[in-house]
Design a protein around this motif. Sequence first.
Motif, PDB file in Angstrom:
ATOM      1  N   UNK A  53     -14.668   2.486   2.907  1.00  0.00           N
ATOM      2  CA  UNK A  53     -14.788   2.286   4.309  1.00  0.00           C
ATOM      3  C   UNK A  53     -13.373   1.752   4.883  1.00  0.00           C
ATOM      4  N   UNK A  54     -12.566   1.218   3.876  1.00  0.00           N
ATOM      5  CA  UNK A  54     -11.221   0.712   4.625  1.00  0.00           C
ATOM      6  C   UNK A  54     -10.299   1.759   4.580  1.00  0.00           C
ATOM      7  N   UNK A  55     -10.576   3.060   3.919  1.00  0.00           N
ATOM      8  CA  UNK A  55      -9.542   4.017   3.723  1.00  0.00           C
ATOM      9  C   UNK A  55      -8.418   3.732   2.482  1.00  0.00           C
ATOM     10  N   UNK A  56      -8.944   2.935   1.665  1.00  0.00           N
ATOM     11  CA  UNK A  56      -8.187   2.537   0.588  1.00  0.00           C
ATOM     12  C   UNK A  56      -8.576   2.911  -0.772  1.00  0.00           C
ATOM     13  N   UNK A  57      -7.845   2.881  -1.831  1.00  0.00           N
ATOM     14  CA  UNK A  57      -8.455   3.095  -3.105  1.00  0.00           C
ATOM     15  C   UNK A  57      -8.839   1.793  -3.883  1.00  0.00           C
ATOM     16  N   UNK A  58      -9.897   2.054  -4.704  1.00  0.00           N
ATOM     17  CA  UNK A  58     -10.126   0.868  -5.199  1.00  0.00           C
ATOM     18  C   UNK A  58      -9.277   0.033  -6.051  1.00  0.00           C
ATOM     19  N   UNK A  59      -8.650   0.713  -6.622  1.00  0.00           N
ATOM     20  CA  UNK A  59      -7.182  -0.059  -7.319  1.00  0.00           C
ATOM     21  C   UNK A  59      -6.406  -0.765  -6.334  1.00  0.00           C
ATOM     22  N   UNK A  60      -6.075  -0.145  -5.444  1.00  0.00           N
ATOM     23  CA  UNK A  60      -5.223  -0.696  -4.245  1.00  0.00           C
ATOM     24  C   UNK A  60      -5.649  -1.790  -3.749  1.00  0.00           C
ATOM     25  N   UNK A  61      -7.044  -1.739  -3.327  1.00  0.00           N
ATOM     26  CA  UNK A  61      -7.684  -3.133  -2.724  1.00  0.00           C
ATOM     27  C   UNK A  61      -7.908  -3.961  -3.793  1.00  0.00           C
ATOM     28  N   UNK A  62      -8.096  -3.834  -5.118  1.00  0.00           N
ATOM     29  CA  UNK A  62      -8.406  -4.810  -5.922  1.00  0.00           C
ATOM     30  C   UNK A  62      -6.898  -5.644  -6.076  1.00  0.00           C
ATOM     31  N   UNK A  63      -5.814  -4.804  -6.287  1.00  0.00           N
ATOM     32  CA  UNK A  63      -4.523  -5.257  -6.550  1.00  0.00           C
ATOM     33  C   UNK A  63      -4.029  -6.322  -5.442  1.00  0.00           C
ATOM     34  N   UNK A  64      -4.248  -5.700  -4.075  1.00  0.00           N
ATOM     35  CA  UNK A  64      -3.849  -6.478  -2.995  1.00  0.00           C
ATOM     36  C   UNK A  64      -4.734  -7.824  -2.737  1.00  0.00           C
ATOM     37  N   UNK A  65      -5.855  -7.704  -3.267  1.00  0.00           N
ATOM     38  CA  UNK A  65      -6.892  -9.121  -3.097  1.00  0.00           C
ATOM     39  C   UNK A  65      -6.505 -10.015  -4.390  1.00  0.00           C
ATOM     40  N   UNK A  66      -6.365  -9.297  -5.590  1.00  0.00           N
ATOM     41  CA  UNK A  66      -5.845 -10.079  -6.496  1.00  0.00           C
ATOM     42  C   UNK A  66      -4.650 -10.885  -6.671  1.00  0.00           C
ATOM     43  N   UNK A  67      -3.706 -10.101  -6.155  1.00  0.00           N
ATOM     44  CA  UNK A  67      -2.087 -10.689  -6.086  1.00  0.00           C
ATOM     45  C   UNK A  67      -1.956 -11.658  -4.736  1.00  0.00           C
ATOM     46  N   UNK A  68      -3.094 -11.628  -3.932  1.00  0.00           N
ATOM     47  CA  UNK A  68      -2.705 -11.983  -2.692  1.00  0.00           C
ATOM     48  C   UNK A  68      -1.825 -11.612  -1.629  1.00  0.00           C
ATOM     49  N   UNK A  69      -1.582 -10.214  -1.906  1.00  0.00           N
ATOM     50  CA  UNK A  69      -0.583  -9.516  -1.076  1.00  0.00           C
ATOM     51  C   UNK A  69      -1.057  -8.683   0.091  1.00  0.00           C
ATOM     52  N   UNK A  70      -2.402  -8.795   0.323  1.00  0.00           N
ATOM     53  CA  UNK A  70      -3.137  -8.025   1.339  1.00  0.00           C
ATOM     54  C   UNK A  70      -2.387  -8.107   2.793  1.00  0.00           C
ATOM     55  N   UNK A  71      -2.294  -7.233   3.355  1.00  0.00           N
ATOM     56  CA  UNK A  71      -1.655  -6.993   4.706  1.00  0.00           C
ATOM     57  C   UNK A  71      -2.440  -7.312   5.934  1.00  0.00           C
ATOM     58  N   UNK A  72      -1.904  -7.823   7.059  1.00  0.00           N
ATOM     59  CA  UNK A  72      -2.549  -8.342   8.057  1.00  0.00           C
ATOM     60  C   UNK A  72      -3.599  -7.047   8.653  1.00  0.00           C
ATOM     61  N   UNK A  73      -3.035  -5.836   8.972  1.00  0.00           N
ATOM     62  CA  UNK A  73      -3.800  -4.587   9.160  1.00  0.00           C
ATOM     63  C   UNK A  73      -5.010  -4.573   8.286  1.00  0.00           C
TER      64      UNK A  73
END
Length: 100
Positions: A7-27
């Motif tokens: 739904x966000x237009x991201x890959x599963x791995x990309x979303x998981x990495x940004x959430x686990x590393x705490x590097x999710x972007x504002x957008x």
Amino acid sequence: MTWLAQEMGKTFDGLKLSLTRGSIKYNDIITLSKVLKMPPATFFQSPVIPYDTKITESLVGDQKAEYADLKSNLKNCKEMLTALKDQIKDKDKIISLLSK
């Protein structure tokens, strides 16, 4: 999580990495809040402090006091400068009278 990533237009791995590393972007946070239909503030631990609090009033009051103090100091400096210029003029007059 797979559904959310799609739904966000991201890959599963990309979303998981940004959430686990705490590097999710504002957008991504904005997109995530739109997909989940909840406000972005939901994702943050600290409470949102409105601008009209006593803390900000105190800070503004401190800044006003500091500004008033600086303004007063500037006025005093201008008066001292004027007095010093007058003394220099008087000194020049005395020197010219003594040299005659």
